[in-house]
Design a protein around this motif. Sequence first.
Motif, PDB file in Angstrom:
ATOM      1  N   VAL A 103      -6.598  23.983  50.884  1.00 42.59           N
ATOM      2  CA  VAL A 103      -5.942  22.890  50.171  1.00 42.59           C
ATOM      3  C   VAL A 103      -5.036  22.194  51.175  1.00 42.59           C
ATOM      4  N   PHE A 104      -5.114  20.871  51.200  1.00 41.93           N
ATOM      5  CA  PHE A 104      -4.246  20.078  52.061  1.00 41.93           C
ATOM      6  C   PHE A 104      -3.250  19.355  51.173  1.00 41.93           C
ATOM      7  N   TYR A 105      -1.961  19.476  51.501  1.00 43.37           N
ATOM      8  CA  TYR A 105      -0.908  18.767  50.790  1.00 43.37           C
ATOM      9  C   TYR A 105      -0.521  17.548  51.603  1.00 43.37           C
ATOM     10  N   ASP A 106      -0.716  16.382  51.043  1.00 42.73           N
ATOM     11  CA  ASP A 106      -0.391  15.145  51.749  1.00 42.73           C
ATOM     12  C   ASP A 106       1.123  14.952  51.718  1.00 42.73           C
ATOM     13  N   PRO A 107       1.794  15.039  52.868  1.00 35.02           N
ATOM     14  CA  PRO A 107       3.249  14.930  52.875  1.00 35.02           C
ATOM     15  C   PRO A 107       3.758  13.538  52.498  1.00 35.02           C
ATOM     16  N   ARG A 108       2.875  12.542  52.500  1.00 35.20           N
ATOM     17  CA  ARG A 108       3.297  11.176  52.182  1.00 35.20           C
ATOM     18  C   ARG A 108       3.612  10.995  50.708  1.00 35.20           C
ATOM     19  N   ASP A 109       2.877  11.707  49.840  1.00 33.51           N
ATOM     20  CA  ASP A 109       3.094  11.522  48.400  1.00 33.51           C
ATOM     21  C   ASP A 109       2.995  12.825  47.606  1.00 33.51           C
ATOM     22  N   GLY A 110       2.781  13.959  48.302  1.00 38.92           N
ATOM     23  CA  GLY A 110       2.752  15.255  47.634  1.00 38.92           C
ATOM     24  C   GLY A 110       1.455  15.595  46.926  1.00 38.92           C
ATOM     25  N   GLN A 111       0.451  14.733  47.009  1.00 35.96           N
ATOM     26  CA  GLN A 111      -0.830  15.049  46.365  1.00 35.96           C
ATOM     27  C   GLN A 111      -1.535  16.143  47.146  1.00 35.96           C
ATOM     28  N   GLU A 112      -2.362  16.896  46.429  1.00 36.71           N
ATOM     29  CA  GLU A 112      -3.128  17.943  47.103  1.00 36.71           C
ATOM     30  C   GLU A 112      -4.615  17.646  46.996  1.00 36.71           C
ATOM     31  N   TYR A 113      -5.327  18.036  48.055  1.00 36.66           N
ATOM     32  CA  TYR A 113      -6.768  17.831  48.157  1.00 36.66           C
ATOM     33  C   TYR A 113      -7.417  19.143  48.570  1.00 36.66           C
ATOM     34  N   GLU A 114      -8.378  19.579  47.795  1.00 34.48           N
ATOM     35  CA  GLU A 114      -9.153  20.733  48.218  1.00 34.48           C
ATOM     36  C   GLU A 114     -10.032  20.293  49.379  1.00 34.48           C
TER      37      GLU A 114
END
Length: 193
Positions: free
Chosen positions: A25-36
């Motif tokens: 899982v990657f957490y996008d530090p720009r907006d806090g969304q997560e992507y598997e």
Amino acid sequence: MKSLIMCALLSFHLNATFAQDLTGVFYDPRDGQEYETVILEYESNDITISREWFTANLNFEKEGSFCYKNYQEYCNTYGRLYNWTAAMDACPGGWHLSTQDEWDMLTKSYGGVRVAAAEIKEGGDSGLDILMAGFGESDGSYIDIGVNGYYWNTPEIKSQIPGLITFHTGEEYLSSDQINDTHRNSVRCVKDY
């Protein structure tokens, strides 16, 4: 009681199987969304090449990005649609817009452009779960949601040439084209290597 135990065991097995398919899982530090994410391996001249892909369309809001028909619910399900300028640098740091070479390796691994889409689309064995998110035009019109999926790509990382990968509902083939840079298409991110 026995049926409850069997249900619990089946549920554990299904969750364990899913967890094995999920790479991370990657957490996008720009907006806090997560992507598997999923790591896909390709064979090329007896060499194994690995690429880590988002398994969902990018949903980072920035200038030049749009929700289908301007409905937030579509962004929540399908991710945002980006014009070419926005797509080129929409992926977070350490990730990039997918390239034509990466799509070529992927499609070759699943039998070529005539049959690979079935394994790359939602529910296919690749785990990428490509969605039929439609596309938008610069005049604000949108079409094809649930019918076709249109994904920006580049001939190489940091290229200024807009490429497009298209998936069709009910079809096993996919196509690769170049298109006007004002169109609004989906973005899949691949980890830098």
